[in-house]
Enzyme design. Structure first.
Site, PDB file in Angstrom:
ATOM      1  N   ASP A   1       4.938   8.535   3.377  1.00  0.00           N
ATOM      2  CA  ASP A   1       4.476   9.299   1.813  1.00  0.00           C
ATOM      3  C   ASP A   1       4.522  10.359   2.097  1.00  0.00           C
ATOM      4  O   ASP A   1       4.044  11.652   0.630  1.00  0.00           O
ATOM      5  CB  ASP A   1       3.905   8.154   1.499  1.00  0.00           C
TER       6      ASP A   1
ATOM      7  N   ASP B   1      -7.236  -3.178  -1.067  1.00  0.00           N
ATOM      8  CA  ASP B   1      -6.318  -4.426  -0.395  1.00  0.00           C
ATOM      9  C   ASP B   1      -7.940  -5.581  -1.232  1.00  0.00           C
ATOM     10  O   ASP B   1      -7.143  -6.861  -1.868  1.00  0.00           O
ATOM     11  CB  ASP B   1      -6.872  -4.214   0.810  1.00  0.00           C
TER      12      ASP B   1
END
Length: 1043
Positions: A341, A744
């Site tokens: 990224d 998450d």
């Protein structure tokens, strides 16, 4: 054994049977397979009372290992022709002489040598779209032929000869204890016994649930109930007996205690049903890896995410990738995707070097079966590496491999040194073209396939798993959603290139420590019944490089070995961001399949006229519902098809246009086609990529026929463009959910709300290991990030307090999720409660008016219940008391620092729009062992705990001095105050050690700020004491002179 059949089939006479008749029978209501036919061509019916449809393997299993009764009418099964006798069969009055003759003739036919094609061994999984089909003309008691012999030899290699014989003998003893009559004659050899053992073993479950023994869990539950009762009476006593001379302190303390009680309930009751699970890897191989047949294990795409290669060193990422490439799993079924990224050329070149080194490292690992398969950690292990290694060339090859790995590290470190200083014109690749990611915030999407393509073989000429570098497109003005956005890009890229039905998510510093970890997860995900309802299999996080005392509770043992076991007994553990194997269909926002309920038992003994009174309204309501169902059914069906897993999934149709997808729906009427295949709905849901949409319809994974790598790479570039997710449901209902830095928790919560279940897998050998920040400042920043994500979820529409009540989330599971987003707010009462002891010592007041006998009883009962709960919890979980105590200490340290800051940062971010930067936790450590443990980094998070320590220490000194001056009468009330003050100091002791460092010197800035705040607070308190009565008139005193 549900869903699996293993039969020895005779092909003679199959040609005379019409092919269509093989599948015209009913479906087994236990495993879902076709029931099949008997030798005379009649449909197999095990129960002649109710005719409940059950296939022969399930019938045989129920007779040998079950209740021997029909699952519907509870009538005992009679012995069918060709079935082995079990205990109780001699009570049945029928002639079994013909059956015995048939068995003898069949056995003679099997002993007769014939061509291999006349003997087939089929192992079929329910729902698997392969070329194997159910053959109806078979016997279910023995196996013979060349194919079975090869399977036997392959399976015997799993165990040593002595262990193998021991397992077969144990199996025979179990069969005898169950009363089964032996089919073995004196002439049968060892091979036939082992073949029967294999067939019985392959039909056993792949895993089992191991509940906590009742002798351990029942006392624990009883103490929890008693503690709850004591807590209610204690709070009642505290509320009804205020301390009027210190009313503000009393009120604050009571509010804090009520909040602590609420927090304890949220944390405690989800641990009511803890369980553990056990897997059977040998049975997994027996089912899906038969020699001479295609390997049927599921494909797995492994995701590795990284952002900044300078904070996440490339050598660590390379070790993670190498452990993935060397995993004990079929190479053609593993693909590794690395998300960069940060668009770093450093990572790009590192992966190129890693791919080259993997050509030598992977065959070395598989040849000598080394563990772990990350070279950095394998070569640094201080163990006897010659243990269990019998290959004569092992020492020589290990020495050569270690030398090659050191050379590999030198090359990677040279790349890192080169990347420290970026040229003014930007990075240039080897072919002279500028690196596309020179501007990390404005660059195109990049994909590079290193391994898995033609010619990418290891030094032994064998195939290697696919390795793919992915860097998604980034442009100014677009929301990229940090890690969650990167993971969703990997989901789409992998769906286009490999489309594995299962995905393993790892952080760049979490390497595979157990090469069989993926197989462990497949024992759950490939279960024919339970696996279809699983959204993910979560593994515990374990860490390397932590000091022996685990000063800052980095191992998090209490959470992973206590809380997660409790959640596994409910709807499943929460997703913790790494070490998790996903079901791809669950991430696509589908609902789990709905199990068909068994028909309720009813009695036919009542006369028909009773139905007019008892059952008439029910029947009328049913008919009324049937009238409504035709019009409303389409809408419900559409919703069910769009949100559920009921799409038509074609494995072999080449699909590239949405029109072609719609044309491929054969066998459906026009109304159902229109509800299933709406082009606008697909584009709105998944984005404008026909190839990706086609992949979502393939439940078992795989690529459509007729595809080529060039067109797929172009489509993969398209699905990682920064504008692809606009006006779609990515990040809202599909993939990793946006809206929090702890994506998450949010992602797992959404899947559980849809009704999915998850599983917690704790193999004996740790599956994954990573690195943790052992430095105090880094550890606090990590906890700050987690707590900030929880606050963001609390202030969003996905808060478990009000979201998903129309779904299928269990109540205790909801309590656990509420606890995960509420715990940062405990920092406010915790900070106040830790300040109260110092205030009481400085002022001489106390939050309890009088220490009566009743008061002492409630306090004593509360402390005994707390200690008993903790002891029994440690007893059934196996957690050490040291790990538990470190967790308690860091709960206070993190609560008065990181959690407190997270609450205010979250409020500022949500209410005022003030964003906070995402800080990547550093993954590197110093060369010296635990060097970072003593490294000090200034942060404002250190100020509140330091201030609390100084306040309580000053309070202790002041309280003791006052008691000395006032005599013995003041020592009694002092002990209660000193107890609470020392409670605070002891819990903050690891923090104090972290401040002192190796040289026992505290930084000046921390000392100045802490002393300043403590002094100001003390002086202001002395100046305006709120507990002294205020005089409103002149003070009148006797002068002592008699007038």
């Amino acid at each position: 054994m549900a869903g699996f059949t293993s039969l020895a089939l005779d092909v003679v006479g199959l040609q005379n049977r019409p092919p269509a008749r093989q599948f015209s029978g009913k479906i087994c209501r236990v495993c879902g397979d076709n029931i099949g036919y008997k030798e005379d061509g009649e449909l197999f019916v095990p129960c002649h009372v109710c005719g409940f449809p059950v296939c022969r393997p399930c019938y045989e299993y129920e007779r040998s290992d079950g209740t021997q009764c029909c699952l519907q009418c509870n009538t005992r099964y009679k012995r069918q022709k060709g079935s082995a006798m079990v205990a109780g069969d001699e009570e049945d009055n029928y002639d079994d002489q013909n059956d015995f003759d048939d068995e003898f003739q069949t056995k003679n036919r099997q002993d007769d040598p014939g061509p291999p094609k006349e003997r087939l061994l089929i192992l079929q999984e329910n729902g698997d779209n392969n070329n194997q089909q159910w053959q109806p003309n078979g016997q279910a008691f023995s196996v013979a032929g060349s194919t079975a012999g090869k399977d036997l030899e392959g399976d015997k290699e799993i165990y040593g000869s002595s262990e193998w014989k021991e397992r077969v003998e144990k199996w025979k003893v179990r069969q005898e204890k169950r009363g089964l009559v032996s089919n073995y004659d004196a002439g049968n050899d060892q091979v036939e016994e082992e073949e029967d053992y294999l067939m019985a073993e392959a039909r056993q479950p792949l895993w089992r649930k191991v509940p906590i023994p009742s002798s351990l869990i029942n006392p624990y539950r009883i103490v929890i109930v008693l503690r709850f009762i004591v807590l209610v009476f204690f709070l009642r006593f505290r509320i009804l007996t205020p301390a009027y001379d210190a009313f503000p302190l009393w009120l604050i303390s009571v509010i804090c205690e009520v909040w602590f009680a609420f927090s304890w309930i949220l944390d405690q009751f989800p641990k009511w049903f803890p369980i553990t699970r056990e897997t059977y890897l040998d049975r997994l191989s027996l089912r899906f890896e038969r020699e001479g047949e295609p390997n049927q294990l599921g494909l797995v795409d492994v995701f590795v995410s990284t952002v900044d290669p300078l904070k996440e060193p490339p050598i660590i990422t390379a070790n993670t990738v190498l452990s993935i490439l060397a995993v004990d799993y079929p190479v053609e079924k593993v693909s590794c995707y690395v998300s960069d990224d940060g668009a770093s050329m450093l990572l790009f070149d590192t992966l190129s070097e890693t791919a080259e080194f993997a050509r030598r490292w992977v065959p070395f690992c598989k040849k000598h079966n080394v563990e772990p398969r990350a070279p950095e950690f394998y070569f640094s292990e201080k163990i006897d590496y010659l243990k269990d290694k019998v290959h004569p060339s092992f020492v020589k090859e290990r020495r050569a491999m270690k030398r090659e790995y050191e050379e590999f590290k030198v090359r990677v470190n040279a790349l890192v040194a080169k990347a420290q200083k970026k040229p003014e014109e930007g990075w240039v690749m080897q072919d002279g073209t500028p690196w596309p990611g020179n501007n990390t915030r404005d660059h195109p999407g990049m994909i590079q396939v290193y391994l898995g393509s033609a010619g990418a073989l290891d030094v032994d000429g064998k195939e290697l798993p696919r390795l793919v570098y992915v860097s998604r497109e980034k442009r100014p003005g677009y929301q990229h959603h940090k890690k969650a956005g990167a993971m969703n890009a990997l989901v789409r890229v992998s769906a286009v290139l490999t489309n594995a039905p299962f995905m393993l998510n790892l952080d760049c510093d979490h390497y595979i420590n157990n090469s069989k970890a993926i197989r462990e997860s497949m024992c759950f995900l490939m279960d024919p019944q339970f696996g279809k309802k699983l959204c993910y299999v979560q593994f515990p996080q374990r860490f390397d490089g932590i000091d022996r005392h685990d000063r800052y509770a980095n191992r998090n043992v209490v959470f992973f070995d206590i809380n997660m076991l409790g959640l596994d007994g409910l709807q499943g553990p929460v997703y913790v961001g790494t070490g998790c194997v996903f079901n791809r269909q669950a991430l696509y926002g589908y609902d789990p399949p709905i199990s068909e309920k068994r028909p309720k038992m009813h009695c036919d003994c009542w006369p028909s006229w009773c139905c007019c009174c008892c059952g008439g309204s029910r029947k009328k309501a049913k008919n009324k519902g049937e009238k409504k169902s035709f019009l409303g059914g389409l809408l419900r069906s559409k919703k069910k098809k769009m949100m559920g897993k009921n799409y038509v999934r074609k494995r072999s149709a080449p699909v590239f246009d949405l029109e072609e997808i719609e044309e491929g729906l054969e066998g459906y009427d026009e109304l159902e086609k229109s509800s299933l295949m709406s082009q606008k709905n697909f584009e709105k849901r998944f984005g404008q990529s026909p190839v990706f949409i086609a992949s979502t319809l393939m439940e078992n994974g795989g690529l459509p026929e007729g595809t080529n790598s060039t067109s797929l790479i172009k489509e993969a570039i398209h699905v990682i463009s920064c504008g692809y997710e606009e006006k779609t449901e990515w990040g809202k209902e599909i993939g990793w959910i946006y809206g929090s830095v702890t994506e998450d928790i949010l992602t797992g919560f959404k899947m559980h709300c849809r009704g999915w279940k998850s599983v917690y897998c704790r193999p004996k050998k740790t599956a994954f290991k990573g690195s943790a920040p052992i430095n105090l400042s880094d550890r606090l920043h990590q906890v700050l990030r987690w707590a900030l994500g929880s606050v963001e979820i609390f202030l969003s529409r996905h808060c478990p307090l009000w979201y998903g009540y129309a779904g299928k989330l269990k109540w205790l599971e909801r309590l656990a999720y509420i606890n995960t987003i509420v715990y940062p707010f405990t920092s406010i009462p915790l900070l106040a409660y830790c300040t109260i002891p110092a205030v009481c010592l400085l002022t001489g007041k106390f939050i309890i008016p009088t220490l009566s006998n009743l008061t002492s009883v409630w306090f004593l009962a509360l402390f005994i219940s707390i200690i008993a709960t903790s002891v029994l919890e440690l007893r059934w979980s196996g957690v050490s008391i040291q790990d538990w105590w470190r967790n308690e200490q860091f709960w206070v340290i993190g609560g008065v620092s990181a959690h407190l800051f997270a609450v205010f940062q979250g409020l500022l971010k949500v209410l005022a729009g003030v964003d906070t930067n995402f800080t990547v936790t550093a993954k590197a450590a110093e060369d010296t062992e635990f060097g970072e443990l003593y490294l000090f980094k200034w942060t404002t998070l250190l100020i509140p705990p330091t201030t609390l320590i100084i306040l309580n220490m000053v309070g202790v000194v002041a309280g003791v001095s006052d008691a000395i001056n006032n005599g013995y009468g003041s020592w009694g009330p002092l002990f209660g105050k000193l107890f609470f003050a020392f409670w605070v100091i002891v819990h903050l002791y690891p923090f104090l050690k972290g401040l002192m460092g190796r040289q026992n010197r505290t930084p000046t800035i921390v000392v100045l700020w802490s002393i300043l705040l403590a002094s100001i607070f003390s002086l202001v308190w002395v100046r305006i004491d709120p507990f002294l009565p205020k005089q409103t008139g002149p003070v009148l005193k006797q002068c002592g002179v008699e007038c």
